[in-house]
Write a protein that holds these residues in place. Structure first.
Motif, mmCIF file in Angstrom:
data_model
loop_
_atom_site.group_PDB
_atom_site.id
_atom_site.type_symbol
_atom_site.label_atom_id
_atom_site.label_comp_id
_atom_site.label_asym_id
_atom_site.label_seq_id
_atom_site.Cartn_x
_atom_site.Cartn_y
_atom_site.Cartn_z
ATOM 1 N N HIS A 162 -59.463 59.482 27.395
ATOM 2 C CA HIS A 162 -59.354 58.986 26.216
ATOM 3 C C HIS A 162 -58.434 60.190 25.376
ATOM 4 C CE1 HIS A 162 -61.560 55.359 25.891
ATOM 5 N NE2 HIS A 162 -62.206 55.833 26.771
ATOM 6 N N LEU A 163 -58.734 61.517 25.714
ATOM 7 C CA LEU A 163 -57.734 62.518 25.130
ATOM 8 C C LEU A 163 -56.310 62.370 25.345
ATOM 9 C CD1 LEU A 163 -60.300 65.347 24.720
ATOM 10 C CD2 LEU A 163 -59.619 63.877 23.106
ATOM 11 N N LEU A 164 -55.983 61.845 26.861
ATOM 12 C CA LEU A 164 -54.817 61.781 27.238
ATOM 13 C C LEU A 164 -54.126 60.754 26.582
ATOM 14 C CD1 LEU A 164 -55.276 62.203 31.106
ATOM 15 C CD2 LEU A 164 -53.801 63.715 29.692
ATOM 16 N N LYS A 165 -54.763 59.859 25.870
ATOM 17 C CA LYS A 165 -54.377 58.646 25.292
ATOM 18 C C LYS A 165 -53.839 59.037 23.824
ATOM 19 C CE LYS A 165 -57.246 55.413 25.208
ATOM 20 N NZ LYS A 165 -57.885 54.330 25.070
ATOM 21 N N LYS A 213 -53.560 73.162 29.850
ATOM 22 C CA LYS A 213 -54.490 72.842 30.975
ATOM 23 C C LYS A 213 -54.897 71.494 31.119
ATOM 24 C CE LYS A 213 -56.042 77.661 31.712
ATOM 25 N NZ LYS A 213 -56.899 78.520 31.785
ATOM 26 N N GLY A 214 -55.340 71.003 29.947
ATOM 27 C CA GLY A 214 -56.035 69.446 30.188
ATOM 28 C C GLY A 214 -54.662 68.672 30.318
ATOM 29 N N SER A 215 -53.653 68.860 29.599
ATOM 30 C CA SER A 215 -52.553 67.964 29.563
ATOM 31 C C SER A 215 -52.113 67.932 31.170
ATOM 32 C CB SER A 215 -51.644 68.232 28.578
ATOM 33 O OG SER A 215 -51.912 68.142 27.347
ATOM 34 N N ALA A 216 -52.030 69.051 31.850
ATOM 35 C CA ALA A 216 -51.458 69.121 33.175
ATOM 36 C C ALA A 216 -52.086 68.090 34.022
ATOM 37 C CB ALA A 216 -51.501 70.473 33.559
ATOM 38 N N LEU A 217 -53.367 67.614 33.575
ATOM 39 C CA LEU A 217 -53.972 66.492 34.348
ATOM 40 C C LEU A 217 -53.629 65.189 34.278
ATOM 41 C CD1 LEU A 217 -57.686 67.518 33.442
ATOM 42 C CD2 LEU A 217 -56.691 67.989 35.763
ATOM 43 N N LEU A 218 -52.456 65.108 33.635
ATOM 44 C CA LEU A 218 -52.002 63.792 33.462
ATOM 45 C C LEU A 218 -51.598 63.099 34.765
ATOM 46 C CD1 LEU A 218 -50.979 61.263 31.584
ATOM 47 C CD2 LEU A 218 -48.780 62.431 31.176
ATOM 48 N N PRO A 219 -50.575 63.926 35.549
ATOM 49 C CA PRO A 219 -50.131 63.469 36.898
ATOM 50 C C PRO A 219 -51.088 62.983 37.655
ATOM 51 C CG PRO A 219 -48.762 65.427 36.455
ATOM 52 C CD PRO A 219 -49.887 65.347 35.520
ATOM 53 N N ILE A 220 -52.280 63.721 37.813
ATOM 54 C CA ILE A 220 -53.563 63.317 38.545
ATOM 55 C C ILE A 220 -54.153 61.877 38.137
ATOM 56 C CG2 ILE A 220 -55.843 64.124 39.072
ATOM 57 C CD1 ILE A 220 -54.948 66.949 38.876
ATOM 58 N N PHE A 221 -54.197 61.948 37.004
ATOM 59 C CA PHE A 221 -54.716 60.512 36.261
ATOM 60 C C PHE A 221 -53.743 59.508 36.798
ATOM 61 C CE2 PHE A 221 -57.745 62.899 34.314
ATOM 62 C CZ PHE A 221 -58.808 62.340 34.057
#
Length: 124
Positions: A42-45, A98-106
């Motif tokens: 939800h925070l990625l959105k 660091k949190g935004s770097a999870l986008l490719p994993i998602f």
């Protein structure tokens, strides 16, 4: 993806002997828990979200569990908390670098979830 790095990953995966410095297990430890990935999703959105907005987005989570998970993610530097000293006061949560770097994993999870049901005869 770098072929040598991928081969190194496969080699380490196959020879895993309980090494506490396993990068994959360290990553999974950060993302463990029923609610962590949903909160990050939800925070990625959104650029940022208030506590109440997160609660509405994930209605099954309790206030206590949401607070606990947000604090853990903040401690792991996956998200930050911004407090506004206004009346009424409010707090917003947003992903760190660091949190935004999870986008490719998602993205890879999304891609896998898109293909897996088709390949296994699971359809809506």
């Amino acid at each position: 993806m770098d072929t040598n790095e991928y081969e190194d990953f496969l080699s380490n995966l196959k020879s895993y002997q309980g090494n506490p410095k396993c990068f994959l297990l360290q990553s999974l430890e950060i993302l463990h828990g029923k609610w962590t990935a949903k909160i990050i999703f939800h925070l990625l959105k959104s650029e940022s979200m208030r506590f109440g907005d997160l609660k509405k987005a994930i209605p099954a989570i309790t206030n206590t569990m949401l607070t606990t998970t947000l604090r853990a993610l903040e401690q792991q530097e996956i998200l930050n908390r911004r407090q506004y000293n206004e009346i009424p006061p409010h707090v917003e949560y947003f992903l760190t670098e660091k949190g935004s770097a999870l986008l490719p994993i998602f993205y890879e999870l999304w891609h896998w979830g898109k293909i897996y049901p088709i390949e296994n005869g699971i359809s809506e």
